[in-house]
Design an enzyme around this catalytic site. Structure first.
Site, short mmCIF file in Angstrom:
data_model
loop_
_atom_site.label_atom_id
_atom_site.label_comp_id
_atom_site.label_asym_id
_atom_site.label_seq_id
_atom_site.Cartn_x
_atom_site.Cartn_y
_atom_site.Cartn_z
N LYS A 1 1.06 -1.13 0.14
CA LYS A 1 0.19 -0.17 0.07
C LYS A 1 0.99 1.26 0.10
O LYS A 1 0.65 2.16 -0.85
CB LYS A 1 -0.97 -0.17 1.04
CG LYS A 1 -1.90 -1.17 1.48
CD LYS A 1 -2.72 -1.04 2.52
CE LYS A 1 -1.88 -1.14 3.89
NZ LYS A 1 -1.39 -2.60 4.18
N ARG B 1 -9.32 1.17 8.78
CA ARG B 1 -8.91 -0.50 8.82
C ARG B 1 -9.90 -0.97 9.58
O ARG B 1 -9.74 -2.33 10.01
CB ARG B 1 -7.31 -0.66 9.57
CG ARG B 1 -6.29 -0.69 8.75
CD ARG B 1 -4.97 -0.30 9.47
NE ARG B 1 -3.93 -1.12 9.10
CZ ARG B 1 -2.86 -0.59 8.34
NH1 ARG B 1 -2.98 0.55 7.96
NH2 ARG B 1 -1.77 -1.46 8.17
N ARG C 1 11.65 -6.35 4.47
CA ARG C 1 11.47 -5.03 4.98
C ARG C 1 12.32 -5.29 6.30
O ARG C 1 12.91 -4.07 6.70
CB ARG C 1 10.24 -4.58 5.14
CG ARG C 1 9.96 -3.41 5.48
CD ARG C 1 8.64 -2.74 5.08
NE ARG C 1 7.91 -3.15 6.06
CZ ARG C 1 6.53 -2.86 6.14
NH1 ARG C 1 5.99 -2.08 5.27
NH2 ARG C 1 5.56 -3.57 7.05
N ARG D 1 11.94 -2.37 11.06
CA ARG D 1 10.95 -2.10 12.07
C ARG D 1 10.50 -2.98 13.07
O ARG D 1 10.56 -4.32 12.92
CB ARG D 1 9.47 -2.11 10.72
CG ARG D 1 9.19 -0.41 10.63
CD ARG D 1 8.08 -0.54 9.50
NE ARG D 1 7.12 -0.98 9.99
CZ ARG D 1 5.91 -0.79 9.03
NH1 ARG D 1 5.90 -0.09 8.00
NH2 ARG D 1 4.78 -1.26 9.50
N ARG E 1 -0.24 -9.56 12.93
CA ARG E 1 -0.87 -8.76 12.09
C ARG E 1 -1.89 -9.16 10.95
O ARG E 1 -2.75 -8.56 10.56
CB ARG E 1 0.03 -7.52 11.57
CG ARG E 1 0.72 -6.93 12.45
CD ARG E 1 2.20 -6.36 12.22
NE ARG E 1 1.86 -5.35 10.77
CZ ARG E 1 2.86 -4.92 10.05
NH1 ARG E 1 4.06 -5.52 10.10
NH2 ARG E 1 2.77 -4.12 9.01
P1 B4P Z 1 4.71 -1.58 2.11
O1 B4P Z 1 4.35 -0.89 0.84
O2 B4P Z 1 5.51 -0.94 2.99
O3 B4P Z 1 3.37 -2.26 2.38
P2 B4P Z 1 2.34 -1.60 3.34
O4 B4P Z 1 1.00 -2.35 2.91
O5 B4P Z 1 2.21 -0.15 3.27
O6 B4P Z 1 2.54 -1.88 4.88
P3 B4P Z 1 2.00 -1.97 6.36
O7 B4P Z 1 0.55 -2.42 6.35
O8 B4P Z 1 2.79 -3.01 6.93
O9 B4P Z 1 2.17 -0.80 7.19
P4 B4P Z 1 1.34 0.35 8.10
O10 B4P Z 1 2.62 1.52 7.85
O11 B4P Z 1 0.26 1.00 7.10
O12 B4P Z 1 5.32 -2.84 1.37
C1 B4P Z 1 6.04 -4.09 2.27
C2 B4P Z 1 7.26 -4.44 1.77
O13 B4P Z 1 7.08 -5.15 0.47
C3 B4P Z 1 8.51 -3.39 1.48
O14 B4P Z 1 9.49 -3.79 1.84
C4 B4P Z 1 8.54 -3.15 -0.06
O15 B4P Z 1 9.67 -2.75 -0.54
C5 B4P Z 1 7.93 -4.45 -0.67
N1 B4P Z 1 7.18 -4.41 -1.62
C6 B4P Z 1 6.13 -3.57 -2.04
N2 B4P Z 1 5.75 -3.81 -3.14
C7 B4P Z 1 6.36 -5.02 -3.78
C8 B4P Z 1 6.21 -5.77 -4.99
N3 B4P Z 1 5.49 -5.48 -5.86
N4 B4P Z 1 7.10 -6.88 -5.09
C9 B4P Z 1 7.96 -6.99 -4.03
N5 B4P Z 1 8.06 -6.44 -3.05
C10 B4P Z 1 7.33 -5.33 -2.73
O16 B4P Z 1 0.78 0.01 9.32
C11 B4P Z 1 1.81 -0.25 10.34
C12 B4P Z 1 0.90 -0.43 11.81
O17 B4P Z 1 0.30 0.89 12.14
C13 B4P Z 1 -0.12 -1.27 11.87
O18 B4P Z 1 0.01 -2.44 12.15
C14 B4P Z 1 -1.09 -0.64 12.86
O19 B4P Z 1 -0.57 -0.77 14.22
C15 B4P Z 1 -0.74 0.97 12.56
N6 B4P Z 1 -1.81 1.71 12.26
C16 B4P Z 1 -1.90 2.01 10.68
N7 B4P Z 1 -3.02 2.55 10.35
C17 B4P Z 1 -3.73 2.22 11.16
C18 B4P Z 1 -5.29 2.36 11.40
N8 B4P Z 1 -6.08 3.04 10.39
N9 B4P Z 1 -5.74 2.00 12.45
C19 B4P Z 1 -5.33 1.48 13.48
N10 B4P Z 1 -3.87 1.17 13.53
C20 B4P Z 1 -3.20 1.58 12.48
#
Ligand code: B4P
Length: 209
Positions: free
Chosen positions: A13, A88, A127, A133, A144
């Site tokens: 995302k 979420r 990651r 992290r 998660r």
């Molecule tokens: P990312 O792009 O970092 O993944 P994400 O889906 O954004 O991450 P996530 O859901 O973990 O985190 P968030 O910060 O929102 O990609 C992951 C990895 O994959 C990276 O290393 C990237 O390089 C790699 N990658 C990406 N695309 C790829 C591809 N096509 N092929 C190969 N590799 C690829 O949330 C973190 C925490 O914050 C949650 O657990 C929660 O505790 C809190 N939080 C956030 N929002 C919240 C909300 N609305 N309510 C309550 N808690 C919340």
């Protein structure tokens, strides 16, 4: 344009939101990044959030809703936004719906990133090596994923019923996934222009509620 991204942890995302925001000149609002900034600053909100994030639990709804509301309202005046990681939970979705309804500006599209568990675990292990992290350890990642199934997955039905859910195949090279999303959003914009309206209900079926 007002777009939100739903997907399990590691679905990409954040990676895609950054690119899509730049392509369409949208404000990116990433609740995960905002929470990590609060943790790093040592604020009261950050201290509250840290324990939840480290365990792999969602931060309480009222904290996230309060943190996000003004940013969404402001971004509306700046030509639109992409919400990365919000809502979420159903409670968060209902709060966002109330903000939008009060201003007559509902979400245009909810993009669901579809991806299998093995691919997620591999990405998050990568990651963890690169960014260190605190919530990317294998045990926390598995938790998660359970939290996603239990608390976030019901949003798919919520947005499907409103006729705005689009599934995105989130497996493959980063550029290819960006192209898929850009194609969907251009298609949406073209439909909206053709309909002479900001949100062509007929393209997705009638909205409910
Ligand atoms: P990312 O792009 O970092 O993944 P994400 O889906 O954004 O991450 P996530 O859901 O973990 O985190 P968030 O910060 O929102 O990609 C992951 C990895 O994959 C990276 O290393 C990237 O390089 C790699 N990658 C990406 N695309 C790829 C591809 N096509 N092929 C190969 N590799 C690829 O949330 C973190 C925490 O914050 C949650 O657990 C929660 O505790 C809190 N939080 C956030 N929002 C919240 C909300 N609305 N309510 C309550 N808690 C919340």
């Amino acid at each position: 344009m007002r777009v939100l991204l739903i997907g399990p942890p590691g679905a990409g995302k954040g990676t895609q939101a950054t690119r899509i925001a730049a392509h369409f000149d949208l404000v990116r609002i990433a609740t995960g990044d905002l929470l990590r900034q609060e943790v790093a600053s040592g604020s009261e909100l950050g201290r509250t959030a840290k324990a939840y994030i480290d365990r792999g639990d969602l931060v309480p709804d009222e904290v996230v809703i309060a943190m996000t509301r003004e940013r969404v309202v402001q971004a509306n005046t700046e030509g639109g936004y992409i919400l990365d990681g919000y809502p979420r939970t159903l409670v968060q979705a209902e709060a966002a719906y109330r903000w939008a309804k009060a201003r007559g500006v509902p979400f245009d599209l909810a993009l669901f990133f579809e991806i299998g568990t093995d691919e997620l675990l591999a990405r998050l292990a990568g990651r963890a090596r690169e960014e260190g992290r605190s919530d990317d350890t294998e045990e926390t990642v598995r938790h998660r994923l359970e939290v996603f199934q239990r608390q976030t997955y019901p949003l798919l039905d919520y947005y499907r019923r409103r006729g705005i859910l689009v599934r995105i195949d989130a497996v493959g090279p980063v550029d290819a996934i960006t192209e898929r999303i850009v194609a969907v959003l251009h298609w949406y914009k073209a439909k909206a222009l053709a309909a002479g309206a900001d949100r062509p209900e007929w393209a997705f079926g009638p909205a409910e509620g």
